[in-house]
Design a protein around this motif. Structure first.
Motif, PDB file in Angstrom:
ATOM      1  N   LEU A 332      38.920  47.640  38.165  1.00 39.56           N
ATOM      2  CA  LEU A 332      40.245  47.806  37.560  1.00 39.56           C
ATOM      3  C   LEU A 332      41.331  47.910  38.626  1.00 39.56           C
ATOM      4  CD1 LEU A 332      39.530  50.305  34.616  1.00 39.56           C
ATOM      5  CD2 LEU A 332      40.128  47.879  34.450  1.00 39.56           C
ATOM      6  N   ALA A 333      41.042  48.617  39.704  1.00 41.94           N
ATOM      7  CA  ALA A 333      42.025  48.757  40.783  1.00 41.94           C
ATOM      8  C   ALA A 333      42.322  47.399  41.422  1.00 41.94           C
ATOM      9  CB  ALA A 333      41.511  49.745  41.832  1.00 41.94           C
ATOM     10  N   TRP A 335      42.224  44.501  39.997  1.00 42.99           N
ATOM     11  CA  TRP A 335      43.037  43.719  39.075  1.00 42.99           C
ATOM     12  C   TRP A 335      44.476  44.226  38.981  1.00 42.99           C
ATOM     13  CZ3 TRP A 335      38.346  43.774  35.431  1.00 42.99           C
ATOM     14  CH2 TRP A 335      37.678  42.541  35.480  1.00 42.99           C
ATOM     15  N   LEU A 336      44.621  45.540  38.949  1.00 43.73           N
ATOM     16  CA  LEU A 336      45.924  46.127  38.630  1.00 43.73           C
ATOM     17  C   LEU A 336      46.850  46.274  39.833  1.00 43.73           C
ATOM     18  CD1 LEU A 336      44.746  48.905  36.111  1.00 43.73           C
ATOM     19  CD2 LEU A 336      45.731  46.659  35.583  1.00 43.73           C
ATOM     20  N   VAL A 337      46.324  46.596  41.003  1.00 37.12           N
ATOM     21  CA  VAL A 337      47.202  46.860  42.160  1.00 37.12           C
ATOM     22  C   VAL A 337      46.720  46.124  43.417  1.00 37.12           C
ATOM     23  CG1 VAL A 337      48.124  49.065  41.361  1.00 37.12           C
ATOM     24  CG2 VAL A 337      45.928  49.031  42.557  1.00 37.12           C
ATOM     25  N   SER A 340      49.095  46.409  46.586  1.00 35.71           N
ATOM     26  CA  SER A 340      49.071  47.728  47.219  1.00 35.71           C
ATOM     27  C   SER A 340      47.892  47.844  48.165  1.00 35.71           C
ATOM     28  CB  SER A 340      49.009  48.826  46.153  1.00 35.71           C
ATOM     29  OG  SER A 340      50.166  48.814  45.344  1.00 35.71           O
ATOM     30  N   ALA A 365      40.958  39.236  42.856  1.00 37.51           N
ATOM     31  CA  ALA A 365      40.750  39.039  41.419  1.00 37.51           C
ATOM     32  C   ALA A 365      39.324  38.572  41.142  1.00 37.51           C
ATOM     33  CB  ALA A 365      41.755  38.024  40.876  1.00 37.51           C
ATOM     34  N   ALA A 368      36.883  41.507  41.805  1.00 36.35           N
ATOM     35  CA  ALA A 368      36.843  42.488  40.721  1.00 36.35           C
ATOM     36  C   ALA A 368      35.765  42.132  39.704  1.00 36.35           C
ATOM     37  CB  ALA A 368      38.205  42.570  40.038  1.00 36.35           C
TER      38      ALA A 368
END
Length: 450
Positions: A332-333, A335-337, A340, A365, A368
């Motif tokens: 999830l990390a 994909w989302l950030v 960062s 991506a 993940a």
């Protein structure tokens, strides 16, 4: 079931934490290489992959100490536990010397493999500095296996965290020439890692020597028997019988990533830099799954030594489930950030890094997606390792990683021209195949046949 989950987590959390902290050495090295520019992160990152790959393979061989000591400990045979660990340390020295020499002279081999001469020149600087940390790295793996088998993982994470902090400090001092030291640049990063590996090995060794509860095992006590008795030869044979396939499985998996790295290295500096960023990121997060796998090996081995057939099976399933859940959170990390994460390595606002950032986002991506199956496959292999079942998993790994993963990745990335993205999709498909087959292997394994 909940009791087994608790026992697994009590062992897995410190071991996973130790694995993450230990991998932070390579992570910190790569981040600080980025401070020296894209060329340095590409060259130094290549050296990090080679050193880490070599250390993982041979640590895998000596990690046979873990299931063997766990089963001996479960059976109440303390003398055998000590003998296994002593012989494991001896094997570490015998294996470590030639590999140290090979790493020190690794530049010539990289040139033969088609790497850019400028990249190799920098990579060799790093490898010559970090090569001397190989032997203590193996010794640390043996002592870590011993403490894990005795369900004493707490000191491991403390030692690794302190070693990592030392590495960060030494990186800064030696890179930039602080506190009166000369500015060594990339070489300073390698020397800092070597010093960190030695400090961690010495810390565990001193601790074990000075703790009365470990005295009964006589880890560092010279044997009063003949130089190499039959029982010792038998144990050495068992270490290699169990350990060589473990190292082989790591080699075929790590070899897949290494070959992909070499292929991407031929696509240019930007592609290699993006690959190194994504690879170092997943290597660090993957260490959580490795820690869970190590805990699963110990739990399965301990219960196998006690002839608890139901508990042995349950311990394997619990470990696999925990690994899948943990790696799902990591996915999830990614994909989302993603930006960062990438910003930890390079300045994402610098237009000179735009192509590297864009490609790294795409690679994360894909990563993940295979984080979950990667966690499942390594933990399923760990469960089988606890049963001393290592030869067939190595063959399964070879098929999944090379016959499925590399073939698919080469087809997508090179033959069809999708580059680094296609090669990474090959990694994902290979790991998914391994997860399915290894889990099936454990589910059908006869736990009363150790």
């Amino acid at each position: 079931m909940f009791s087994e989950v608790k026992k697994c987590l009590m062992l897995a959390v410190p071991l996973a934490g130790a694995q993450v902290a230990q991998s932070a050495t390579g992570f910190v090295d790569t981040v600080m290489m980025g401070w020296l520019g894209s060329q340095t992160i590409a060259s130094g990152g290549l050296g990090t992959v080679i050193f880490t790959f070599s250390l993982l393979i041979f640590s895998g061989i000596v990690s046979a100490v873990s299931p063997l000591a766990a089963q001996a400990y479960g059976a109440g045979n303390k003398e055998k536990v000590g003998t296994i660990v002593r012989l494991g340390l001896g094997i570490s020295l015998v294996l470590g010397i030639p590999i140290t020499l090979l790493l020190y002279n690794g530049g010539a081999l990289l040139l033969l493999l088609g790497q850019d001469a400028n990249t190799v020149a920098l990579t060799e600087i790093y490898l010559r500095a970090i090569a001397l940390g190989f032997i203590p790295g193996l010794g640390f793996a043996v002592l870590k296996s011993f403490l894990s088998a005795l369900l004493q993982p707490q000191l491991i994470i403390v030692t690794v965290v302190l070693g990592t902090l030392f590495n960060i400090t030494a990186n800064y001092v030696l890179m930039f020439g602080k506190l009166g030291f000369p500015a060594l640049g990339l070489a300073g990063i390698g020397w800092a890692s070597t010093l960190s590996l030695w400090s961690m090995f010495i810390t565990l060794a001193v601790y074990i020597c000075n703790q009365p509860r470990f005295a009964v095992y006589g880890i560092f006590r010279p044997s009063s028997q003949e130089a190499f008795p039959l029982e010792h030869r038998r144990i050495v044979g068992e270490i290699f019988q169990v350990g060589l396939p473990i190292g082989g499985l790591i080699a075929v998996e790590g070899g897949l990533f290494t070959v992909v790295t070499l292929l991407i290295g031929q696509l240019g500096t930007n592609a290699l830099a993006a690959h190194q960023i994504a690879l170092q990121t997943i290597s660090m997060s993957f260490q959580m799954a490795v820690g869970i796998s190590l805990a699963t090996t110990v739990r399965v081995g301990l219960l196998a030594g006690q002839n608890d057939l139901v508990g042995t099976r349950l311990a394997g399933y619990v470990g696999i489930a925990i690994a899948a859940l943990a790696m799902g959170v990591v996915a999830l990390a990614f994909w989302l950030v993603p930006k960062s994460i990438i910003s930890l390595y390079i300045d994402i606002n610098n237009q000179n890094n735009a192509d590297v950032v864009a490609l790294a986002v795409k690679l994360l991506a894909v990563a993940a997606i295979f984080q979950i199956v990667d966690g499942v496959q390594v933990t399923a292999a760990g469960a089988l390792r606890g049963l001393k079942d290592t030869r067939i998993p190595m063959l399964i790994g070879f098929f999944a990683y090379w016959c499925v993963g590399l073939f698919t990745g080469y087809t997508f990335g090179i033959s069809l021209g999708s580059g680094a993205i296609g090669l990474w999709w090959g990694l994902a498909i290979g790991l998914a195949s391994a997860a399915i087959i290894l889990t099936w292997r454990f589910s059908t394994r006869k736990t009363n046949n150790y």
